[in-house]
Design an enzyme around this catalytic site. Structure first.
Site, PDB file in Angstrom:
ATOM      1  CB  SER A  55     -14.636   3.910   0.545  1.00 43.28           C
ATOM      2  OG  SER A  55     -14.248   3.074  -0.530  1.00 43.28           O
TER       3      SER A  55
ATOM      4  CD1 TRP B  80     -11.767  -1.613   4.338  1.00 40.12           C
ATOM      5  CD2 TRP B  80     -11.269  -1.543   2.163  1.00 40.12           C
ATOM      6  NE1 TRP B  80     -11.764  -2.906   3.871  1.00 40.12           N
ATOM      7  CE2 TRP B  80     -11.463  -2.898   2.541  1.00 40.12           C
ATOM      8  CE3 TRP B  80     -10.947  -1.263   0.837  1.00 40.12           C
ATOM      9  CZ2 TRP B  80     -11.339  -3.952   1.634  1.00 40.12           C
ATOM     10  CZ3 TRP B  80     -10.826  -2.308  -0.065  1.00 40.12           C
ATOM     11  CH2 TRP B  80     -11.019  -3.629   0.328  1.00 40.12           C
ATOM     12  CG  HIS B  81      -9.327   1.148  -1.438  1.00 37.44           C
ATOM     13  ND1 HIS B  81     -10.609   1.571  -1.162  1.00 37.44           N
ATOM     14  CD2 HIS B  81      -9.435   0.251  -2.452  1.00 37.44           C
ATOM     15  CE1 HIS B  81     -11.455   0.955  -1.970  1.00 37.44           C
ATOM     16  NE2 HIS B  81     -10.774   0.146  -2.756  1.00 37.44           N
ATOM     17  N   GLY B  82      -6.108   2.004   1.864  1.00 43.38           N
ATOM     18  CA  GLY B  82      -4.713   2.123   2.260  1.00 43.38           C
ATOM     19  C   GLY B  82      -4.487   3.289   3.196  1.00 43.38           C
TER      20      GLY B  82
ATOM     21  CG  PHE C 223      -6.037  -2.448  -0.886  1.00 44.71           C
ATOM     22  CD1 PHE C 223      -5.045  -1.532  -0.609  1.00 44.71           C
ATOM     23  CD2 PHE C 223      -6.517  -2.547  -2.182  1.00 44.71           C
ATOM     24  CE1 PHE C 223      -4.552  -0.710  -1.593  1.00 44.71           C
ATOM     25  CE2 PHE C 223      -6.040  -1.725  -3.177  1.00 44.71           C
ATOM     26  CZ  PHE C 223      -5.048  -0.806  -2.882  1.00 44.71           C
TER      27      PHE C 223
END
Length: 490
Positions: free
Chosen positions: A321, A324-326, A490
């Protein structure tokens, strides 16, 4: 195109007017054209990437629907996953992994050659629409959802402009039936949607963008502001900035969809009133956390396996996770912190219950919950440092200096610095305090469960006075420089 831009102010009423003026059979094509125009207004070439994802996943889903077993459907699932995740890797993660491998090789004194970095601009919303499409494909593969036969409806499901670039991440089983229905002009529904959009705009331009004027100078140059009180102030400001920014976007997205007759799932539910980190993730960015639960955590075994494996699954999900954000070590650290908090919270639950019995807190649930809310808020606010910092080094510097300078708060140095900072940012501090206070009172501490329900029960005079007041606050206190939403990156 941004929701808080003049471009959207012209675009949206035009789309709504045409939508209800056209015969029902032409409405979905209009929304599809409008959605691609909305996306292409940022960078037209990347609409081809969106179209390619749509074509491949539509065909993969269609072919899987013709096959009787999972084994027969598995190659099409693999093709879709490889394409979607491969696209994400190339555009979002290739340079990060390349640089990380080079740094590791240098640290270990291994021979290495640096291949060329990819000079690709990250497509806006690629993580959101990719995950939405992947969720559809997995549901079809598992037999939980019938494949959509209409290419136009599926294309609209992937590209629907209100939630195209920053969610919520919707499920095919929730949205596709809505695209099959005829939506009539409903005055009350449209008013409800517009109210939600106005409230989201307030949270974005009055709360989030004003707080950004306080947050950015400190987080962009933390070594010029090593005093603990200032770092804590900036951290708390960002804690409310990101909530105002992201929940404001979600409110505007849900409101825009509601005006057109569609309903998105709730994405935020008073997250800062959570009494534990697991509860926080049931209230914050609900569409993403539930996506990871259903498509990553449960397939890994979830909590059905042994405790050690379950804890490893939790930690893995939150590391993914964070990534996924960066593509940055700061996001991995942020995800890792939340994963560690969830593991510790789950592991320590029996001990917490015993401690509550021994101390008598079990007989005072409100006091116990209040303590949990304060502790959880502190942990979440601390983790936001890694989310916001420009580098891992900056995040560690801020973390190490949060407690510095408090002993000299009455001294000339720290007091003078805080005074100068507050004088320089006096308008921003005053407006931000007003905006945060109003937001908290209405969404958190008000006596009503639903702001929309409360407003709809008031007299016409009270409602219109509220609309006028909110409009005045937005126009006079809002920051209107087309500031992008945080989650657009994102």
């Amino acid at each position: 195109m941004l929701f808080n831009s003049l471009h959207f102010l012209v675009f949206f009423p035009l789309v709504v007017g045409l939508y209800f003026a056209l015969p029902p059979r032409w409405r979905n094509p209009l929304l599809l054209i409008a959605s691609y125009y909305f996306y292409m207004s940022w960078r037209a070439i990347y609409a081809l990437l969106l179209l390619a994802t749509t074509v491949l996943d539509y065909y993969s889903g269609y072919r899987m629907s013709q096959l009787p077993t999972k084994a027969a459907r598995r190659p099409w699932l693999g093709l879709s996953l490889a394409s979607n995740l491969g696209t994400l890797f190339v555009f979002k993660y290739f340079n990060f992994f390349r640089d990380s491998v080079l740094q590791l090789a240098e640290a270990l004194h291994l021979p290495h050659t640096a291949g060329p970095a990819l000079g690709l601009l990250l497509p806006v919303g690629v993580s959101f629409y990719t995950f939405q499409s992947v969720g559809y494909i997995i549901d079809v593969y598992q037999g939980r959802l019938e494949a959509e036969r209409s290419f136009g409806r599926f294309a609209l499901f992937v590209a629907f402009f209100p939630q195209l670039v920053a969610g919520p991440i919707e499920r095919g089983g929730h949205m596709l039936p809505q695209f099959r229905r005829e939506h009539t002009f409903d005055y009350q529904r449209i008013v409800s949607g517009l109210r939600l959009m106005a409230w989201g705009l307030f949270k974005k331009v009055v709360v989030a963008d004003r707080l950004a004027l306080l947050v950015n100078p400190v987080f962009n140059s933390p070594r010029q502001h090593p005093e603990g009180p200032l770092l804590v102030l900036a951290t708390l400001a960002f804690t409310f900035q990101i909530y105002g920014d992201f929940s404001g976007y979600t409110d505007m997205a849900r409101g825009a969809a509601r005006v057109l007759g569609f309903e998105f799932n709730l994405n935020f539910r008073q997250p800062y009133l959570s009494a534990s980190v697991p509860e926080f993730w049931r209230r914050w960015h609900i569409s993403l956390s539930s996506w990871f639960r259903d498509y990553v955590y449960i397939p890994l075994g979830g909590s059905r396996v042994g405790p050690a494996r379950a804890y490893a699954n939790l930690l893995a999900v939150f590391l993914i996770s964070g990534l996924w954000h960066g593509a940055n070590w700061t996001f991995l650290a942020w995800g890792g912190l939340h994963g560690l908090c969830l593991v510790l919270s789950t592991w320590a639950r029996p001990a917490r219950e015993q401690l509550a019995q021994l101390t008598g807190l079990a007989a005072h649930p409100r006091l116990r919950r209040a303590g949990g809310v304060l502790l959880t808020f502190g942990l979440v606010a601390y983790a936001w440092i890694f989310f916001r910092a420009n580098s891992f080094g900056d995040a560690m510097f801020i973390s190490q200096h949060l407690l510095s300078g408090w002993g000299n708060l009455g001294g000339r140095g720290t007091a003078t610095l805080l005074l100068e900072f507050s004088q320089h940012y006096r308008p921003e501090l005053a407006v931000a305090a007003l905006g945060v206070g109003l937001m908290l009172w209405l969404e958190y501490f008000g006596r009503v469960r639903s702001l929309q329900t409360w407003v709809s029960t008031q007299t016409a005079a009270v409602r219109w006075a509220g609309y006028a007041g909110l409009t005045i606050l937005i126009l006079y206190l809002g920051v209107f420089n087309s500031t992008s939403f945080i989650y657009f990156q994102f």
